[in-house]
Design a protein around this motif. Structure first.
Motif, short mmCIF file in Angstrom:
data_model
loop_
_atom_site.label_atom_id
_atom_site.label_comp_id
_atom_site.label_asym_id
_atom_site.label_seq_id
_atom_site.Cartn_x
_atom_site.Cartn_y
_atom_site.Cartn_z
N GLN A 314 -37.07 -41.58 12.83
CA GLN A 314 -36.85 -40.17 12.54
C GLN A 314 -36.99 -39.35 13.81
O GLN A 314 -37.79 -39.68 14.69
CB GLN A 314 -37.85 -39.68 11.50
CG GLN A 314 -37.67 -38.20 11.14
CD GLN A 314 -38.59 -37.75 10.04
OE1 GLN A 314 -38.79 -38.47 9.08
NE2 GLN A 314 -39.16 -36.56 10.19
N GLY A 315 -36.21 -38.26 13.91
CA GLY A 315 -36.30 -37.42 15.09
C GLY A 315 -35.65 -36.07 14.88
O GLY A 315 -35.35 -35.67 13.75
N TYR A 316 -35.43 -35.36 15.97
CA TYR A 316 -34.81 -34.04 15.91
C TYR A 316 -33.30 -34.17 15.71
O TYR A 316 -32.65 -35.06 16.25
CB TYR A 316 -35.06 -33.27 17.21
CG TYR A 316 -36.43 -32.66 17.31
CD1 TYR A 316 -36.76 -31.55 16.54
CD2 TYR A 316 -37.37 -33.19 18.17
CE1 TYR A 316 -38.01 -30.97 16.64
CE2 TYR A 316 -38.64 -32.62 18.27
CZ TYR A 316 -38.95 -31.51 17.50
OH TYR A 316 -40.19 -30.95 17.59
N ALA A 317 -32.74 -33.23 14.99
CA ALA A 317 -31.29 -33.19 14.82
C ALA A 317 -30.65 -32.48 16.00
O ALA A 317 -31.22 -31.54 16.56
CB ALA A 317 -30.94 -32.46 13.53
N PRO A 318 -29.45 -32.89 16.38
CA PRO A 318 -28.72 -32.16 17.42
C PRO A 318 -28.24 -30.83 16.85
O PRO A 318 -28.34 -30.59 15.64
CB PRO A 318 -27.53 -33.08 17.72
CG PRO A 318 -27.32 -33.84 16.46
CD PRO A 318 -28.68 -34.02 15.85
N PRO A 319 -27.73 -29.92 17.67
CA PRO A 319 -27.18 -28.67 17.15
C PRO A 319 -26.14 -28.96 16.06
O PRO A 319 -25.39 -29.94 16.13
CB PRO A 319 -26.54 -28.02 18.38
CG PRO A 319 -27.34 -28.56 19.52
CD PRO A 319 -27.69 -29.97 19.14
N TYR A 320 -26.12 -28.08 15.06
CA TYR A 320 -25.31 -28.31 13.86
C TYR A 320 -23.84 -28.60 14.19
O TYR A 320 -23.26 -29.58 13.71
CB TYR A 320 -25.44 -27.10 12.94
CG TYR A 320 -24.54 -27.14 11.73
CD1 TYR A 320 -24.80 -28.01 10.67
CD2 TYR A 320 -23.43 -26.29 11.64
CE1 TYR A 320 -23.97 -28.03 9.55
CE2 TYR A 320 -22.61 -26.31 10.52
CZ TYR A 320 -22.88 -27.18 9.49
OH TYR A 320 -22.06 -27.21 8.39
N GLU A 321 -23.22 -27.75 15.00
CA GLU A 321 -21.80 -27.94 15.30
C GLU A 321 -21.57 -29.26 16.05
O GLU A 321 -20.55 -29.92 15.85
CB GLU A 321 -21.28 -26.76 16.14
CG GLU A 321 -21.30 -25.44 15.40
CD GLU A 321 -20.36 -25.43 14.20
OE1 GLU A 321 -19.41 -26.23 14.19
OE2 GLU A 321 -20.60 -24.63 13.26
N ARG A 322 -22.50 -29.63 16.90
CA ARG A 322 -22.36 -30.90 17.62
C ARG A 322 -22.47 -32.08 16.67
O ARG A 322 -21.76 -33.08 16.81
CB ARG A 322 -23.41 -30.99 18.72
CG ARG A 322 -23.31 -32.27 19.54
CD ARG A 322 -24.31 -32.27 20.67
NE ARG A 322 -24.01 -31.24 21.65
CZ ARG A 322 -24.77 -30.96 22.68
NH1 ARG A 322 -25.89 -31.62 22.87
NH2 ARG A 322 -24.43 -30.01 23.53
N ALA A 323 -23.36 -31.96 15.68
CA ALA A 323 -23.49 -33.03 14.70
C ALA A 323 -22.19 -33.24 13.94
O ALA A 323 -21.75 -34.37 13.73
CB ALA A 323 -24.62 -32.71 13.73
N LEU A 324 -21.54 -32.14 13.54
CA LEU A 324 -20.26 -32.27 12.84
C LEU A 324 -19.19 -32.88 13.73
O LEU A 324 -18.38 -33.70 13.30
CB LEU A 324 -19.79 -30.91 12.33
CG LEU A 324 -20.63 -30.20 11.27
CD1 LEU A 324 -19.96 -28.91 10.84
CD2 LEU A 324 -20.88 -31.10 10.08
N ARG A 325 -19.20 -32.48 15.00
CA ARG A 325 -18.14 -32.92 15.91
C ARG A 325 -18.29 -34.37 16.33
O ARG A 325 -17.31 -35.12 16.40
CB ARG A 325 -18.15 -32.01 17.15
CG ARG A 325 -17.10 -32.37 18.21
CD ARG A 325 -15.70 -32.13 17.66
NE ARG A 325 -14.70 -32.52 18.64
CZ ARG A 325 -14.24 -33.75 18.80
NH1 ARG A 325 -14.74 -34.73 18.07
NH2 ARG A 325 -13.32 -34.00 19.70
N PHE A 326 -19.53 -34.79 16.59
CA PHE A 326 -19.72 -36.13 17.14
C PHE A 326 -20.37 -37.11 16.16
O PHE A 326 -20.40 -38.30 16.43
CB PHE A 326 -20.59 -36.05 18.41
CG PHE A 326 -19.92 -35.32 19.53
CD1 PHE A 326 -18.95 -35.94 20.29
CD2 PHE A 326 -20.27 -34.02 19.82
CE1 PHE A 326 -18.33 -35.27 21.33
CE2 PHE A 326 -19.66 -33.33 20.85
CZ PHE A 326 -18.68 -33.96 21.61
#
Length: 410
Positions: A314-326
């Protein structure tokens, strides 16, 4: 006879051409890795222009149709045949289900399903986006919203269903912008994005959910509204999905024969509860969970005792838009495996800052290294030419010839 100028002109041309390849490839990539990544609904000229219902009793491909039920009280699309593809259709305005599937080997692709509204906000009745008792069904690149039941539910009557794959879909709800059916503007319809029902006396049903986006499932028509309501005699895997603005992201409920669920590489943002575990569910495996901003409780247990799950990486999520993109593959900051039933804290480095890896596109050093090499290739080619030829004065001439060759070819 060896001609240095001609040789290095070809070298420069090859380097410049190779630099353009990644640009062309990137342009051809979909807009997003998670959620719908191609146009959904009808194409520019639906054929026929509009129909009230669609009954499919024969195998084949059915596409580019606008099905507007005009608030018909029944299933708008019924797929009773095997080997059917339903593509680029819009299904809307029903007081019952959008699509009912009872056939085998069915694909529903690039469809938009919305405004399936039964009853009223205070008198909740089910109207699902896609439902039925399918076997070998794929739901791909579809958008489902504004339903008074579940976006997807199998099977309401607990009949046999199996092998359902949901990928690159977007399921959402929110306050209605305008009054519709017996709902008022501002009321938020819906139960869950995905709901499963499978009796213990039926064979275990298999469900795979991947690369999909879920948001808005909260403050709706029922208590404990959730994005995923996975329960009863199923084996479900959830991979590379993003959840935001939900009351509950995962509501997992056990059964006598054990509900099997595996979750990997998913991210959660601005939600009240990530996992709600109920009714002695066990053997839950969570890997690579990424927690973003605005998350309340990570685990809530109801009618549970003892160890019930294993949560690792478990860890931190990347920025929301980056998560959708990558996507979420290895995007969360890593940490050591944790014991069952424990809730680990997000990983930080010695200074208390987020690890650099969590900021990288896709979380991969290899991606960054590949991009750096591509960007340096023109400079390496120029340096190679200057050093090998020893004639800096003709540098501009050679580079000009390379560009001329590249753009003058038919």
């Amino acid at each position: 006879m060896f001609k240095p100028r001609q040789f290095f002109s070809h070298v420069a041309f090859a380097i410049l051409a190779s630099c353009l390849v990644p640009c062309v490839t990137r342009a051809a990539e979909p807009l997003a890795v998670i959620g719908t990544n191609e146009p959904v609904g009808c194409l520019e000229s639906p054929e026929p222009n509009q129909t009230k219902r669609l009954i499919i009793d024969e195998s084949g491909t059915y596409e580019n149709q606008l099905i507007d039920g005009e608030w018909y009280d029944g299933n708008l699309v019924k797929i009773r045949a095997d080997n059917v593809i339903l593509r680029h259709c819009e299904i809307r305005n029903s007081r019952s289900n959008g699509i009912f599937v009872s056939g085998k080997n069915v694909t529903i692709e690039s469809c938009k399903i919305h405004h399936c509204l039964a009853g009223s906000f205070l008198r909740q009745q089910d109207a699902h986006g896609i439902t039925g008792s399918p076997r070998n069904l794929t739901i791909r690149n579809c958008e489902i919203y504004y339903v008074s039941g579940d976006a997807v539910q199998f099977d309401p009557d607990r009949n046999k269903w199996d092998d359902v794959t949901i990928e690159n879909c977007t399921f959402w709800t929110g306050p209605l912008k305008e009054a519709a059916a017996d709902f008022l503007a501002g009321e938020r319809p819906g139960e869950n994005a995905i709901d499963t029902k499978c009796a213990d006396n039926q064979p275990r049903a298999h469900l795979d959910v991947k690369n999909s986006l879920f948001y808005g499932w909260g403050s709706g028509q029922i208590k404990n509204q959730s994005a995923l309501n996975l329960k009863e005699h199923i084996n479900a895997t959830v991979e590379n999905c993003v959840f935001r603005d939900n009351d509950i992201c995962f509501r997992l409920r056990g059964s006598e024969k054990n509900t099997l669920v595996s979750v990997s590489d998913c991210a959660v943002y601005n939600s009240k509860i990530v996992f709600r575990l109920e009714d002695q569910i066990r053997d839950l495996v969570i890997n690579g969970l990424a927690i973003g901003d605005g998350v309340g409780k990570e685990f809530e247990k109801v009618n549970m005792r003892g160890r019930s799950y294993r949560n690792i990486n478990q860890g931190y999520a990347p920025p929301y838009e980056r998560a959708l993109r990558f996507g979420l593959k290895q995007a969360a900051a890593p940490q050591e495996p944790t014991e069952s039933s424990s809730v680990p804290e997000p990983t930080t480095n010695e200074t208390g800052q987020r690890p650099l890896r969590s900021y990288l596109p896709g979380g991969s050093w290899r991606t960054v290294l590949a991009v750096a090499i591509v960007l340096l290739m023109p400079f390496l080619g120029i340096a190679f030419y200057v050093i090998a030829s020893g004639r800096r004065k003709v540098f501009k001439q050679v580079l000009g010839e390379a560009f001329q060759r590249m753009f003058s070819r038919q």
